[in-house]
Design a protein around this motif. Structure first.
Motif, PDB file in Angstrom:
ATOM      1  N   THR A 158      -3.562  16.336   8.356  1.00 40.55           N
ATOM      2  CA  THR A 158      -2.515  17.350   8.379  1.00 40.55           C
ATOM      3  C   THR A 158      -1.265  16.760   9.005  1.00 40.55           C
ATOM      4  O   THR A 158      -1.315  16.207  10.105  1.00 40.55           O
ATOM      5  CB  THR A 158      -2.962  18.577   9.195  1.00 40.55           C
ATOM      6  OG1 THR A 158      -4.085  19.168   8.549  1.00 40.55           O
ATOM      7  CG2 THR A 158      -1.843  19.601   9.294  1.00 40.55           C
ATOM      8  N   LEU A 159      -0.153  16.888   8.305  1.00 38.12           N
ATOM      9  CA  LEU A 159       1.093  16.282   8.775  1.00 38.12           C
ATOM     10  C   LEU A 159       1.985  17.278   9.499  1.00 38.12           C
ATOM     11  O   LEU A 159       2.600  16.934  10.505  1.00 38.12           O
ATOM     12  CB  LEU A 159       1.859  15.672   7.592  1.00 38.12           C
ATOM     13  CG  LEU A 159       1.092  14.632   6.775  1.00 38.12           C
ATOM     14  CD1 LEU A 159       1.972  14.104   5.656  1.00 38.12           C
ATOM     15  CD2 LEU A 159       0.613  13.496   7.667  1.00 38.12           C
ATOM     16  N   MET A 160       2.061  18.491   8.993  1.00 40.36           N
ATOM     17  CA  MET A 160       2.925  19.501   9.622  1.00 40.36           C
ATOM     18  C   MET A 160       2.622  20.852   9.010  1.00 40.36           C
ATOM     19  O   MET A 160       2.041  20.948   7.926  1.00 40.36           O
ATOM     20  CB  MET A 160       4.398  19.145   9.441  1.00 40.36           C
ATOM     21  CG  MET A 160       4.888  19.175   8.007  1.00 40.36           C
ATOM     22  SD  MET A 160       6.479  18.363   7.765  1.00 40.36           S
ATOM     23  CE  MET A 160       5.963  16.672   7.464  1.00 40.36           C
ATOM     24  N   SER A 161       3.040  21.893   9.710  1.00 39.57           N
ATOM     25  CA  SER A 161       2.842  23.259   9.223  1.00 39.57           C
ATOM     26  C   SER A 161       4.085  24.085   9.482  1.00 39.57           C
ATOM     27  O   SER A 161       4.765  23.907  10.507  1.00 39.57           O
ATOM     28  CB  SER A 161       1.643  23.924   9.914  1.00 39.57           C
ATOM     29  OG  SER A 161       0.443  23.245   9.623  1.00 39.57           O
ATOM     30  N   ILE A 162       4.369  25.003   8.568  1.00 38.08           N
ATOM     31  CA  ILE A 162       5.398  26.021   8.747  1.00 38.08           C
ATOM     32  C   ILE A 162       4.713  27.346   9.035  1.00 38.08           C
ATOM     33  O   ILE A 162       3.800  27.744   8.324  1.00 38.08           O
ATOM     34  CB  ILE A 162       6.288  26.143   7.495  1.00 38.08           C
ATOM     35  CG1 ILE A 162       7.136  24.876   7.292  1.00 38.08           C
ATOM     36  CG2 ILE A 162       7.196  27.355   7.574  1.00 38.08           C
ATOM     37  CD1 ILE A 162       8.017  24.923   6.053  1.00 38.08           C
ATOM     38  N   ILE A 257       7.848  25.214  13.216  1.00 40.28           N
ATOM     39  CA  ILE A 257       7.309  24.042  12.520  1.00 40.28           C
ATOM     40  C   ILE A 257       6.490  23.273  13.543  1.00 40.28           C
ATOM     41  O   ILE A 257       6.996  22.887  14.601  1.00 40.28           O
ATOM     42  CB  ILE A 257       8.416  23.152  11.942  1.00 40.28           C
ATOM     43  CG1 ILE A 257       9.242  23.928  10.911  1.00 40.28           C
ATOM     44  CG2 ILE A 257       7.814  21.908  11.305  1.00 40.28           C
ATOM     45  CD1 ILE A 257      10.329  23.110  10.257  1.00 40.28           C
ATOM     46  N   THR A 258       5.235  23.082  13.251  1.00 37.43           N
ATOM     47  CA  THR A 258       4.350  22.413  14.191  1.00 37.43           C
ATOM     48  C   THR A 258       3.807  21.134  13.566  1.00 37.43           C
ATOM     49  O   THR A 258       3.696  21.000  12.335  1.00 37.43           O
ATOM     50  CB  THR A 258       3.184  23.317  14.600  1.00 37.43           C
ATOM     51  OG1 THR A 258       2.492  23.770  13.424  1.00 37.43           O
ATOM     52  CG2 THR A 258       3.684  24.515  15.375  1.00 37.43           C
ATOM     53  N   PHE A 259       3.483  20.206  14.430  1.00 35.97           N
ATOM     54  CA  PHE A 259       2.916  18.930  14.027  1.00 35.97           C
ATOM     55  C   PHE A 259       1.542  18.811  14.671  1.00 35.97           C
ATOM     56  O   PHE A 259       1.296  19.368  15.743  1.00 35.97           O
ATOM     57  CB  PHE A 259       3.844  17.793  14.434  1.00 35.97           C
ATOM     58  CG  PHE A 259       5.196  17.876  13.766  1.00 35.97           C
ATOM     59  CD1 PHE A 259       5.426  17.245  12.565  1.00 35.97           C
ATOM     60  CD2 PHE A 259       6.220  18.623  14.335  1.00 35.97           C
ATOM     61  CE1 PHE A 259       6.661  17.348  11.932  1.00 35.97           C
ATOM     62  CE2 PHE A 259       7.457  18.730  13.720  1.00 35.97           C
ATOM     63  CZ  PHE A 259       7.672  18.090  12.516  1.00 35.97           C
ATOM     64  N   PRO A 260       0.626  18.095  14.072  1.00 30.65           N
ATOM     65  CA  PRO A 260      -0.789  18.183  14.462  1.00 30.65           C
ATOM     66  C   PRO A 260      -1.062  17.587  15.834  1.00 30.65           C
ATOM     67  O   PRO A 260      -0.181  17.024  16.498  1.00 30.65           O
ATOM     68  CB  PRO A 260      -1.496  17.393  13.360  1.00 30.65           C
ATOM     69  CG  PRO A 260      -0.476  16.430  12.878  1.00 30.65           C
ATOM     70  CD  PRO A 260       0.824  17.161  12.948  1.00 30.65           C
ATOM     71  N   GLN A 261      -2.307  17.701  16.223  1.00 32.89           N
ATOM     72  CA  GLN A 261      -2.741  17.291  17.555  1.00 32.89           C
ATOM     73  C   GLN A 261      -2.417  15.831  17.844  1.00 32.89           C
ATOM     74  O   GLN A 261      -2.149  15.462  18.984  1.00 32.89           O
ATOM     75  CB  GLN A 261      -4.242  17.528  17.716  1.00 32.89           C
ATOM     76  CG  GLN A 261      -4.758  17.327  19.129  1.00 32.89           C
ATOM     77  CD  GLN A 261      -6.194  17.752  19.276  1.00 32.89           C
ATOM     78  OE1 GLN A 261      -6.822  18.153  18.295  1.00 32.89           O
ATOM     79  NE2 GLN A 261      -6.728  17.682  20.476  1.00 32.89           N
ATOM     80  N   LYS A 262      -2.370  15.007  16.817  1.00 36.40           N
ATOM     81  CA  LYS A 262      -2.118  13.584  17.021  1.00 36.40           C
ATOM     82  C   LYS A 262      -0.637  13.278  17.221  1.00 36.40           C
ATOM     83  O   LYS A 262      -0.280  12.132  17.510  1.00 36.40           O
ATOM     84  CB  LYS A 262      -2.669  12.786  15.836  1.00 36.40           C
ATOM     85  CG  LYS A 262      -4.198  12.801  15.757  1.00 36.40           C
ATOM     86  CD  LYS A 262      -4.692  11.965  14.595  1.00 36.40           C
ATOM     87  CE  LYS A 262      -6.218  11.961  14.533  1.00 36.40           C
ATOM     88  NZ  LYS A 262      -6.718  11.152  13.398  1.00 36.40           N
ATOM     89  N   SER A 263       0.228  14.252  17.044  1.00 37.64           N
ATOM     90  CA  SER A 263       1.653  14.023  17.256  1.00 37.64           C
ATOM     91  C   SER A 263       1.913  13.720  18.730  1.00 37.64           C
ATOM     92  O   SER A 263       1.540  14.488  19.612  1.00 37.64           O
ATOM     93  CB  SER A 263       2.464  15.242  16.822  1.00 37.64           C
ATOM     94  OG  SER A 263       3.844  15.035  17.043  1.00 37.64           O
ATOM     95  N   THR A 264       2.555  12.585  18.994  1.00 36.86           N
ATOM     96  CA  THR A 264       2.767  12.122  20.370  1.00 36.86           C
ATOM     97  C   THR A 264       4.100  12.592  20.935  1.00 36.86           C
ATOM     98  O   THR A 264       4.193  13.019  22.076  1.00 36.86           O
ATOM     99  CB  THR A 264       2.728  10.580  20.410  1.00 36.86           C
ATOM    100  OG1 THR A 264       1.528  10.122  19.792  1.00 36.86           O
ATOM    101  CG2 THR A 264       2.811  10.074  21.837  1.00 36.86           C
ATOM    102  N   ARG A 265       5.155  12.488  20.146  1.00 40.32           N
ATOM    103  CA  ARG A 265       6.498  12.822  20.592  1.00 40.32           C
ATOM    104  C   ARG A 265       7.291  13.403  19.427  1.00 40.32           C
ATOM    105  O   ARG A 265       7.005  13.140  18.256  1.00 40.32           O
ATOM    106  CB  ARG A 265       7.247  11.583  21.096  1.00 40.32           C
ATOM    107  CG  ARG A 265       6.737  10.975  22.380  1.00 40.32           C
ATOM    108  CD  ARG A 265       7.114  11.790  23.606  1.00 40.32           C
ATOM    109  NE  ARG A 265       6.936  11.051  24.847  1.00 40.32           N
ATOM    110  CZ  ARG A 265       5.787  10.854  25.455  1.00 40.32           C
ATOM    111  NH1 ARG A 265       4.674  11.330  24.908  1.00 40.32           N
ATOM    112  NH2 ARG A 265       5.720  10.183  26.595  1.00 40.32           N
TER     113      ARG A 265
END
Length: 946
Positions: A158-162, A257-265
């Motif tokens: 998963t890369l991103m969600s709206i 807009i959210t980015f998954p758990q692995k998003s660092t910054r």
């Protein structure tokens, strides 16, 4: 009385600290308050209405519950693009009056649809699968129907969600008096409390909002209990003495807009005087634990404003805005992003929890989001973004040299004296600048004949040594009927109008009463471009270039030092709709004017203070009115890295600081840092002490001169990196994480940077420091000191506390790279034109590129350039052609006078060319210098070390 008020305003404009009370916060802004207080309670439902393979996928979007009798259905379109991005748009379904959107931001070629698209659907979701993103797995865009949410995936990732956090809220056009949200207490006192809590208002979906800000909600059963009038900024609001009326009522929207758990910054959304990595501004709305406590109480704001001597480490707006957010994951090395194509005011909350999140709150316009899927390489996300807004324009070579400026060089005698001193000290520079005092009473395109009686001769004198001049031209036009520019603009009705749509707006700026041209209108831009013709701009020459300042737009007596939002352009569209693109369109019109002046032959140079997404196509930017302070030197790096991260590379900060006085130590350190940043200009306020390089004493002069010499030696490398940026969209000045995306130490680093991928810069930005802590990235990666040419020993931690005496800025070349230089000292880039090249080879095997053209024209677009690749493997250095026809007719005389090999373990017996010629060389401390190989740059050859 008006004159006195103007003088007071001007005085305040030149004080030594920003007055933050002049600028609104979220709590002082109606639409931001409403969205930020939105609780994730009511949801929206989507229904697929059209799935034609030749058009975007269309959905109907509407609230799932609550009072909706006057809420129109919304139109949602989802469109995978051929560049790999996904385009998402929301607006009213068949609105009576369409929302305004600009046609001057996006490039049509970037909007082409992905032809390889299919979809599947069931009762809960629609999945759109597209395969246009290079060689990566198919991109799957999943539209969850109830509650509405969009999730973008590649494979299982998963890369991103709206709308993951259900913060989507859309305020629609309406007539005043209709059902809407309110903060007034309900008239029915029996209904003004629930569970012992006071109800302070209702959302338009019929959900109550409480005084204590909790997330508990009370559905409103009876529409009659929803107030008909609003006190929360729907139809009007005040800030200080300014009154903003809103005839269309609330038209804002908000979405997360959210980015998954692995998003660092998360990075981007410039411009702010803050760190490269964005700070949290709120806890996660889901109630999950926050991995980063909120640092700022206010969201990041994007609203272009004239903020002089700005505060540091705050999220308040500055001169430019680019609504591009970049997510980076150390675990996967993945980079993705989101670009909001909307030039109205916006606030962005950031949080860190299970992944990274953002909440975008936008005042008006269409909700258009480009989800930048990216790919296996960092460059993929910039390829997608630049296909939409353009790549960095290739600047003329002279503009990469050193620029000398102050407010103001007072007359021609002053100009000649400064120019002469640069000559006497063999100090290379390319451009001398004139601020507003050179004009006749702040009338742009004119000269004050008392002080500048012979401007053409002045420019020609500079040009004899290859130097050029820049003059300032701002967007405010003095309201003087004897001033030809104002007279013609008035007659042709080219000015922005007051709210009545008829009378020309009158605001205060440097000339006093001023009007502002409507650069959102193409005919105005064309008219403006014509003003730069040599027969109109009397006293100008082809060697004169332009500086656009105050173009946020700055209005001294307006709200927040800008124009009222109720003013309109020539099409009757309110200023609130297009505020953030005004500065870019002004720079565009000026740039097109210089191209027109040359008959389309010469590349322009235009510096702008204000910017937006796409400004990279029109010229250079600087970070505005900074101060001669160490903390402003320190923040310059993070600010420039952030703007580069948002796709705008030709950017710099005033060397020495604009306000205040820089001592010799600060000046030396700032010049060292500025020499390794894309745009290199020294500038100062008129109340600052003169700070030409020779005024700091002989010892400091030699250090300052050394910095400029290092800049000029590297110009072939800078020019090549800018060419790469013009093709790929990759930033010129890069944070370390871009080249080392899986190194866990890189994401937070912003006190050091890379030029391209090959030079690591670790500037000293602390007073009295003679050491600097520098991180050396990469696995088994060697770095060579560019001055000593020796490899830098690096411990396992990769951190080194480097010696950095005042005459030294630590800079290192990456092993495996080849950097082109020109080492002959000249007074300007023009005088370097025919100088030979030096190649610096680092390590046992290496590769590098060199791009050359004439440095000033557009002939490169017709193939008149050379792009060469150098490869060093197994003791052989080979020169091969990549592209371009430069020198195909045998006229190219560019040659190589020296090749330096760093990291050669033993002295060779000989060095020979492919033609059998034995070459002269020296060897010392693992460094081999091959002298006078006299090899042609555009020739195919091999050099072998035996």
């Amino acid at each position: 009385m008006l004159l006195l008020a103007l003088l007071v305003t001007l005085l305040l404009h030149t004080t030594n600290a920003v007055d933050q009370t002049k600028f609104r916060t979220c709590t002082q802004t109606g639409f931001c308050r409403r969205h930020r207080n939105k609780v994730p309670s009511n949801t929206y439902t989507a229904a697929l209405t059209s799935s034609s393979p030749d058009a975007p996928y269309k959905f109907l979007l509407h609230p799932s519950k609550g009072y909706t009798s006057t809420h129109p259905n919304l139109s949602l379109t989802v469109d995978p693009l051929s560049n790999g991005a996904v385009r998402v748009r929301v607006q009213e379904n068949n609105p009576e009056t369409s929302r305004w959107e600009s046609s001057d931001i996006l490039l049509p070629a970037g909007l082409s649809r992905c032809a390889s698209t299919t979809h599947t659907s069931d009762s809960s979701s629609v999945t759109i699968s597209s395969t246009c993103s290079s060689s990566d797995p198919p991109t799957n865009t999943v539209i969850s129907l109830s509650p509405f949410k969009i999730t973008v995936k590649q494979g299982d990732e998963t890369l991103m969600s709206i709308n993951e956090s259900q913060l989507f809220h859309f305020e629609h056009k309406r007539d005043k008096g209709g059902v809407q949200a309110a903060t007034a207490e309900p008239s029915d006192t029996k209904a003004d409390h629930h569970n012992g809590k006071k109800i302070v208002g209702y959302w338009e979906d019929g959900l109550a909002r409480y005084e204590d800000g909790t997330t508990e909600v009370k559905p409103v059963e009876d529409a009659s209990s929803i107030p008909k009038e609003d006190e929360d900024g729907f139809w009007e609001e005040k800030f200080q003495s300014h009154h903003d009326t809103k005839p269309n009522g609330p038209m804002s929207f908000g979405v997360d807009i959210t980015f998954p758990q692995k998003s660092t910054r998360l990075y981007g959304i410039p411009e702010h005087a803050s760190s490269l990595a964005l700070h949290a501004t709120r806890p996660p709305p889901s109630g999950s634990a926050s991995s980063q406590a909120p640092k700022y109480k206010d969201p990041y704001r994007l609203y272009n404003l004239d903020v002089f001597e700005y505060d540091l480490d705050v999220p308040m707006s500055l001169y430019g805005s680019i609504p591009l957010l970049i997510s980076h994951s150390v675990d996967t090395g993945r980079v993705s992003g989101a670009f909001f194509n909307n030039p109205s005011e916006m606030f962005i909350d950031i949080w860190s929890g299970e992944g990274m999140g953002s909440h975008w709150m936008v005042e008006t316009g269409v909700m258009e989001i480009f989800l930048l899927v990216g790919g296996s390489e960092v460059s993929e996300v910039y390829k997608q973004y630049s296909s939409l807004t353009g790549t960095q324009a290739l600047p003329p070579m002279f503009s990469l040299g050193y620029h000398q400026c102050r407010w103001n060089y007072k007359d021609e005698k002053d100009v000649y004296a400064v120019h002469k001193k640069f000559e006497e000290h063999d100090y290379p520079y390319d451009v001398l600048w004139l601020d507003i005092e050179h004009t006749d009473g702040k009338r742009y395109f004119t000269w004050d004949k008392r002080f500048f009686p012979n401007p053409v001769k002045m420019q020609q004198t500079l040009w004899e040594q290859g130097r050029r001049m820049v003059t300032i031209v701002d967007p405010h036009i003095k309201r003087d009927n004897n001033y030809y520019v104002h007279k013609e603009a008035t007659a042709k009705s080219l000015y922005i109008k007051n709210a009545d749509g008829k009378s020309d707006f009158n605001g205060w700026c440097w000339p006093g009463d001023s009007s502002y041209l409507d650069f959102t209108e193409e005919k105005v831009r064309k008219w403006w471009a014509e003003q730069f013709k040599l027969d109109k701009y009397v006293g100008s020459t082809p060697h004169l270039h332009i500086w656009n300042d105050m173009n946020e737009m700055s209005v001294f007596n307006g709200p927040e030092v800008t124009m009222q939002k109720t003013t309109t352009n020539l099409q009757g569209v309110e200023h609130r709709e297009w505020h953030n693109i005004y500065g870019m369109l002004f720079q565009r019109a000026t740039s097109e004017g210089l191209v027109l002046r040359s008959g389309g032959k010469e590349r322009p140079f235009v510096l702008s203070r204000s910017f937006y997404a796409g400004s990279q196509r029109w010229g250079a930017i600087w970070t505005g009115d900074n101060a001669a302070r160490w903390d402003h030197l320190a923040v310059a790096g993070p600010m420039l890295l952030t703007i580069n991260t948002a796709g705008l590379s030709f950017i710099g900060a005033d060397v020495g600081g604009f306000f205040g006085n820089a001592d010799s130590q600060l000046m030396v350190r700032w010049m060292q840092s500025g020499a390794y940043q894309p745009f290199f200009r020294g500038h100062a306020h008129h109340d600052s002490a003169r700070r030409e390089p020779w005024l700091f004493g002989d010892e400091a002069l030699q250090m300052l001169r050394q910095s400029s010499m290092e800049r000029y030696a590297l110009l072939p490398f800078w020019y090549t990196i800018f060419h790469t940026s013009s093709i790929t969209g990759m930033p010129v000045m890069r944070p370390l994480w871009m080249e080392y995306p899986t190194d866990p130490n890189c994401p937070a680093l912003d006190h050091q940077w890379l030029i391209g991928s090959d030079l690591l810069v670790c500037p000293v930005v602390q007073e009295n420091a003679v050491k600097v802590n520098c991180y050396f990235p990469g696995t088994n990666q060697n770095w060579y000191n560019v001055r000593t040419m020796q490899v830098q020993p690096v411990p396992a931690s990769k951190w080194v506390n480097l010696d950095a005496p005042l005459d030294t800025i630590p800079v290192f070349q990456r092993s495996g790279s080849i950097v082109p230089k020109k080492l002959r000292l000249r007074r300007s880039t023009e005088m370097m034109r025919n100088d030979p090249y030096t190649l610096v080879v680092a390590g046992e095997s290496a590769t590098g590129e060199l791009y050359i053209d004439d440095g000033h024209s557009y002939d490169f677009e017709n193939g008149e350039y050379a792009k060469r690749r150098f490869d060093y493997v197994g003791g052989k250095l080979t020169n091969t052609k990549l592209s371009g026809n430069w020198g195909a007719n045998g006229t190219c005389k560019d040659w190589i006078e020296r090749i330096i090999f760093m990291g050669v373990s033993s002295k060779p017996s000989s060095v020979v060319t492919s033609a059998g010629q034995s070459l002269e060389f020296t060897y010392d401390k693992n460094t081999l210098v091959v002298r006078k190989p006299e090899l042609g740059v555009v020739d195919e050859w091999t050099l072998e070390i035996l």
